[in-house]
Enzyme design. Structure first.
Site, PDB file in Angstrom:
ATOM      1  N   ASP A   1      11.283  32.828  35.468  1.00 62.29           N
ATOM      2  CA  ASP A   1      10.868  34.196  35.023  1.00 62.29           C
ATOM      3  C   ASP A   1       9.878  34.909  36.134  1.00 62.29           C
ATOM      4  O   ASP A   1       9.089  36.023  36.092  1.00 62.29           O
ATOM      5  CB  ASP A   1      10.113  34.349  33.770  1.00 62.29           C
ATOM      6  CG  ASP A   1       8.894  33.175  33.782  1.00 62.29           C
ATOM      7  OD1 ASP A   1       8.376  32.843  34.751  1.00 62.29           O
ATOM      8  OD2 ASP A   1       8.617  32.653  32.504  1.00 62.29           O
TER       9      ASP A   1
ATOM     10  N   HIS B   1      15.233  25.720  38.752  1.00 63.35           N
ATOM     11  CA  HIS B   1      16.376  26.134  38.231  1.00 63.35           C
ATOM     12  C   HIS B   1      16.618  27.908  38.655  1.00 63.35           C
ATOM     13  O   HIS B   1      17.325  28.370  37.917  1.00 63.35           O
ATOM     14  CB  HIS B   1      15.828  26.364  36.461  1.00 63.35           C
ATOM     15  CG  HIS B   1      15.989  24.920  36.024  1.00 63.35           C
ATOM     16  ND1 HIS B   1      15.616  24.634  34.834  1.00 63.35           N
ATOM     17  CD2 HIS B   1      16.461  23.592  36.678  1.00 63.35           C
ATOM     18  CE1 HIS B   1      15.898  23.219  34.686  1.00 63.35           C
ATOM     19  NE2 HIS B   1      16.325  22.491  35.912  1.00 63.35           N
TER      20      HIS B   1
ATOM     21  N   CYS C   1      32.580  43.034  46.881  1.00 61.89           N
ATOM     22  CA  CYS C   1      34.004  42.481  47.308  1.00 61.89           C
ATOM     23  C   CYS C   1      34.882  42.589  45.934  1.00 61.89           C
ATOM     24  O   CYS C   1      35.948  41.996  46.149  1.00 61.89           O
ATOM     25  CB  CYS C   1      33.728  41.026  47.846  1.00 61.89           C
ATOM     26  SG  CYS C   1      33.706  39.918  46.575  1.00 61.89           S
TER      27      CYS C   1
ATOM     28  N   GLU D   1       4.370  20.925  20.889  1.00 57.46           N
ATOM     29  CA  GLU D   1       5.035  19.969  19.996  1.00 57.46           C
ATOM     30  C   GLU D   1       4.891  18.700  20.778  1.00 57.46           C
ATOM     31  O   GLU D   1       5.102  18.620  21.998  1.00 57.46           O
ATOM     32  CB  GLU D   1       6.345  20.526  19.866  1.00 57.46           C
ATOM     33  CG  GLU D   1       6.292  21.855  18.693  1.00 57.46           C
ATOM     34  CD  GLU D   1       7.919  22.432  18.819  1.00 57.46           C
ATOM     35  OE1 GLU D   1       8.460  22.385  17.405  1.00 57.46           O
ATOM     36  OE2 GLU D   1       8.446  22.694  19.741  1.00 57.46           O
TER      37      GLU D   1
ATOM     38  N   ALA E   1      -0.833  26.362  25.465  1.00 55.10           N
ATOM     39  CA  ALA E   1      -1.130  26.145  27.038  1.00 55.10           C
ATOM     40  C   ALA E   1      -2.289  27.314  27.717  1.00 55.10           C
ATOM     41  O   ALA E   1      -3.276  27.102  28.138  1.00 55.10           O
ATOM     42  CB  ALA E   1      -0.060  26.371  28.128  1.00 55.10           C
TER      43      ALA E   1
HETATM   44  C1  BJW Z   1       4.313  25.358  24.184  1.00 49.50           C
HETATM   45  C2  BJW Z   1       3.868  26.762  23.995  1.00 49.50           C
HETATM   46  C3  BJW Z   1       2.846  27.111  24.326  1.00 49.50           C
HETATM   47  C4  BJW Z   1       6.002  26.368  23.241  1.00 49.50           C
HETATM   48  N1  BJW Z   1       1.987  26.428  24.876  1.00 49.50           N
HETATM   49  N2  BJW Z   1       3.613  24.573  24.930  1.00 49.50           N
HETATM   50  C5  BJW Z   1      22.458  13.092  29.223  1.00 49.50           C
HETATM   51  C6  BJW Z   1      21.196  12.309  29.669  1.00 49.50           C
HETATM   52  C7  BJW Z   1      20.435  12.987  30.608  1.00 49.50           C
HETATM   53  C8  BJW Z   1      21.118  14.024  31.310  1.00 49.50           C
HETATM   54  C9  BJW Z   1      22.130  14.548  31.000  1.00 49.50           C
HETATM   55  C10 BJW Z   1      22.918  13.977  29.986  1.00 49.50           C
HETATM   56  N3  BJW Z   1      24.036  14.740  29.898  1.00 49.50           N
HETATM   57  C11 BJW Z   1      24.058  15.637  30.799  1.00 49.50           C
HETATM   58  C12 BJW Z   1      22.794  15.628  31.631  1.00 49.50           C
HETATM   59  C13 BJW Z   1      22.434  16.484  32.818  1.00 49.50           C
HETATM   60  C14 BJW Z   1      21.713  17.829  32.323  1.00 49.50           C
HETATM   61  C15 BJW Z   1      20.893  17.564  31.176  1.00 49.50           C
HETATM   62  O1  BJW Z   1      19.596  17.255  31.284  1.00 49.50           O
HETATM   63  N4  BJW Z   1      21.210  17.596  29.851  1.00 49.50           N
HETATM   64  C16 BJW Z   1      20.258  17.347  28.577  1.00 49.50           C
HETATM   65  C17 BJW Z   1      19.980  18.800  27.755  1.00 49.50           C
HETATM   66  C18 BJW Z   1      20.914  16.447  27.950  1.00 49.50           C
HETATM   67  N5  BJW Z   1      21.204  18.437  33.333  1.00 49.50           N
HETATM   68  C19 BJW Z   1      21.871  19.195  34.269  1.00 49.50           C
HETATM   69  O2  BJW Z   1      22.914  19.310  34.112  1.00 49.50           O
HETATM   70  C20 BJW Z   1      21.133  19.602  35.309  1.00 49.50           C
HETATM   71  N6  BJW Z   1      21.875  19.234  36.585  1.00 49.50           N
HETATM   72  C21 BJW Z   1      22.381  18.122  36.910  1.00 49.50           C
HETATM   73  O3  BJW Z   1      21.932  17.062  36.383  1.00 49.50           O
HETATM   74  O4  BJW Z   1      23.165  18.007  38.112  1.00 49.50           O
HETATM   75  C22 BJW Z   1      23.867  16.963  38.671  1.00 49.50           C
HETATM   76  C23 BJW Z   1      24.462  17.229  39.611  1.00 49.50           C
HETATM   77  C24 BJW Z   1      24.357  16.764  40.923  1.00 49.50           C
HETATM   78  C25 BJW Z   1      25.239  16.781  41.968  1.00 49.50           C
HETATM   79  C26 BJW Z   1      26.331  17.929  41.866  1.00 49.50           C
HETATM   80  C27 BJW Z   1      26.657  18.470  40.485  1.00 49.50           C
HETATM   81  C28 BJW Z   1      25.848  18.265  39.567  1.00 49.50           C
HETATM   82  C29 BJW Z   1      20.936  21.043  35.534  1.00 49.50           C
HETATM   83  C30 BJW Z   1      20.091  21.432  34.319  1.00 49.50           C
HETATM   84  C31 BJW Z   1      19.896  23.042  34.264  1.00 49.50           C
HETATM   85  C32 BJW Z   1      19.115  23.673  33.131  1.00 49.50           C
HETATM   86  N7  BJW Z   1      19.210  24.920  33.099  1.00 49.50           N
HETATM   87  C33 BJW Z   1      18.420  25.738  32.170  1.00 49.50           C
HETATM   88  C34 BJW Z   1      18.920  27.158  32.271  1.00 49.50           C
HETATM   89  C35 BJW Z   1      18.169  28.001  33.738  1.00 49.50           C
HETATM   90  C36 BJW Z   1      18.584  29.063  33.795  1.00 49.50           C
HETATM   91  C37 BJW Z   1      17.958  30.238  32.685  1.00 49.50           C
HETATM   92  O5  BJW Z   1      16.815  30.108  32.431  1.00 49.50           O
HETATM   93  O6  BJW Z   1      18.753  30.829  31.984  1.00 49.50           O
HETATM   94  O7  BJW Z   1      17.245  25.645  32.356  1.00 49.50           O
HETATM   95  S1  BJW Z   1      18.617  25.316  30.401  1.00 49.50           S
HETATM   96  C38 BJW Z   1      17.075  25.495  30.038  1.00 49.50           C
HETATM   97  O8  BJW Z   1      16.305  24.285  29.819  1.00 49.50           O
HETATM   98  C39 BJW Z   1      16.242  26.011  31.206  1.00 49.50           C
HETATM   99  C40 BJW Z   1      15.090  25.272  31.227  1.00 49.50           C
HETATM  100  O9  BJW Z   1      14.302  25.397  32.389  1.00 49.50           O
HETATM  101  C41 BJW Z   1      15.430  24.131  30.813  1.00 49.50           C
HETATM  102  C42 BJW Z   1      14.145  23.233  30.189  1.00 49.50           C
HETATM  103  O10 BJW Z   1      13.767  24.055  28.920  1.00 49.50           O
HETATM  104  P1  BJW Z   1      12.047  23.888  28.697  1.00 49.50           P
HETATM  105  O11 BJW Z   1      11.354  24.690  29.718  1.00 49.50           O
HETATM  106  O12 BJW Z   1      11.648  22.499  28.577  1.00 49.50           O
HETATM  107  O13 BJW Z   1      12.077  24.825  27.507  1.00 49.50           O
HETATM  108  P2  BJW Z   1      12.193  24.396  25.954  1.00 49.50           P
HETATM  109  O14 BJW Z   1      12.504  25.666  25.191  1.00 49.50           O
HETATM  110  O15 BJW Z   1      13.110  23.269  25.793  1.00 49.50           O
HETATM  111  O16 BJW Z   1      10.751  23.657  25.640  1.00 49.50           O
HETATM  112  C43 BJW Z   1       9.473  24.574  25.510  1.00 49.50           C
HETATM  113  C44 BJW Z   1       8.260  23.652  25.072  1.00 49.50           C
HETATM  114  O17 BJW Z   1       7.222  24.480  25.042  1.00 49.50           O
HETATM  115  C45 BJW Z   1       8.628  23.163  23.730  1.00 49.50           C
HETATM  116  O18 BJW Z   1       8.354  21.807  23.516  1.00 49.50           O
HETATM  117  C46 BJW Z   1       7.500  23.995  22.865  1.00 49.50           C
HETATM  118  O19 BJW Z   1       6.876  23.122  21.797  1.00 49.50           O
HETATM  119  C47 BJW Z   1       6.443  24.161  23.693  1.00 49.50           C
HETATM  120  N8  BJW Z   1       5.689  25.589  23.718  1.00 49.50           N
HETATM  121  N9  BJW Z   1       4.975  27.454  23.163  1.00 49.50           N
HETATM  122  C48 BJW Z   1       2.446  25.024  25.313  1.00 49.50           C
HETATM  123  N10 BJW Z   1       2.252  28.320  24.004  1.00 49.50           N
HETATM  124 ZN    ZN Z   2      31.408  39.204  46.807  1.00 46.61          ZN
END
Ligand code: BJW
Ligand code: ZN
Length: 228
Positions: free
Chosen positions: A93, A108, A139, A204, A220
């Site tokens: 963001d 990300h 393109c 959480e 936060a």
């Molecule tokens: C507050 C609050 C307040 C609320 N104050 N707190 C099995 C095991 C382990 C890993 C894997 C698996 N199977 C697959 C994987 C890998 C996979 C993964 O991790 N999957 C798991 C989900 C199982 N990872 C990937 O695929 C990554 N790539 C990779 O591994 O590549 C390997 C590779 C190597 C070489 C070649 C090819 C590949 C990529 C991960 C990409 C994640 N993308 C996203 C979208 C980004 C774009 C977009 O924004 O649209 O990223 S998904 C989404 O989740 C986004 C976020 O950055 C990410 C994390 O979420 P975040 O920020 O933690 O948010 P929330 O909502 O989950 O949590 C918010 C928290 O805040 C909550 O706890 C609330 O309580 C709290 N909160 N208000 C304080 N005021």
């Molecule tokens: Zn193009």
């Protein structure tokens, strides 16, 4: 070393991904944030991003973002070296930049960058709402958000710097993330194994709580200014 997630922007009105109100329509991020979902229904995925872009456009950084700007300033003064403070975010963001943080490592991607799936050209696009859904490159091929979806590698340079900072950290702060998405969440483990003390600031419970030195449960935007 600071790692942030969607929770730090929640108080700015930006929806998180998981938990209550975290899903868009009834889709989980695991169903939308993939190249397969985009391949099958680029319009649906772009509608999600268009909606989020309209929210981010209107959002303002909050007290949590601002506390990290102040922490960076304090640590830079204390050590007289900017490299001694590292802010790594999973957020797309741009609110850390807008708050005034200097060196933000974005793991990300950036919601305002788009990339052509045909020719690979990348550009900034700040149009809200988008005129064309899904948008196309000059393109002729589809444009996609220049963000990291599941199964895709993180930007190599930012990732490398984040690992190095984690290995060198004395204190590792994890803020506003469910810490379930890897490899980002693994940075905290890298830090701990290298001897950093770990503090989790989150609304959480998270899987990192069990090994954290401190767990601060709450908003936060309230806790970070007090911690400072
Ligand atoms: C507050 C609050 C307040 C609320 N104050 N707190 C099995 C095991 C382990 C890993 C894997 C698996 N199977 C697959 C994987 C890998 C996979 C993964 O991790 N999957 C798991 C989900 C199982 N990872 C990937 O695929 C990554 N790539 C990779 O591994 O590549 C390997 C590779 C190597 C070489 C070649 C090819 C590949 C990529 C991960 C990409 C994640 N993308 C996203 C979208 C980004 C774009 C977009 O924004 O649209 O990223 S998904 C989404 O989740 C986004 C976020 O950055 C990410 C994390 O979420 P975040 O920020 O933690 O948010 P929330 O909502 O989950 O949590 C918010 C928290 O805040 C909550 O706890 C609330 O309580 C709290 N909160 N208000 C304080 N005021
Ligand atoms: Zn193009």
């Amino acid at each position: 070393m600071v790692l942030t997630g969607a929770g730090i922007s929640a108080e700015s009105g930006v929806p998180t991904f998981r938990g209550p109100g975290g899903f868009w329509r009834s889709y989980s991020p695991e169903r939308l944030a993939t190249a397969e979902a985009f391949g099958q229904n680029p319009r649906l995925v772009w509608e999600w991003y268009d909606w989020r872009r309209s929210i981010v456009r209107k959002a303002e950084p909050n007290a949590g973002h601002r506390a990290l700007v102040e922490l960076e300033r304090q640590k830079t003064d204390e050590f007289r070296e900017p490299s001694r403070f590292t802010l790594v975010t999973q957020n797309v963001d741009g609110l850390h930049d807008r708050a005034g943080s200097r060196n933000v490592l974005k793991l990300h991607g950036d919601i305002w960058q788009v990339r052509c799936v045909g020719c690979g050209a990348e550009e900034r696009n700040e149009q809200v709402p988008l005129e064309e859904l899904p948008p196309h490159c000059s393109c002729g091929a589809l444009l996609r958000p220049a963000v990291v979806w599941f199964g895709e590698p993180l930007p190599a340079a930012a990732w490398q710097r984040a690992v190095e900072a984690s290995e060198q950290a004395q204190l590792f702060l994890v803020i506003g993330t469910s810490a379930v998405v890897y490899p980002a969440a693994g940075l905290a483990e890298v830090g701990r194994e290298a001897g950093a003390r770990l503090a989790v600031v989150n609304a959480e419970p998270t899987p990192l709580d069990a090994t954290a030195d401190w767990v601060l449960r709450g908003q936060a935007g309230e806790l970070l200014p007090r911690l400072l």
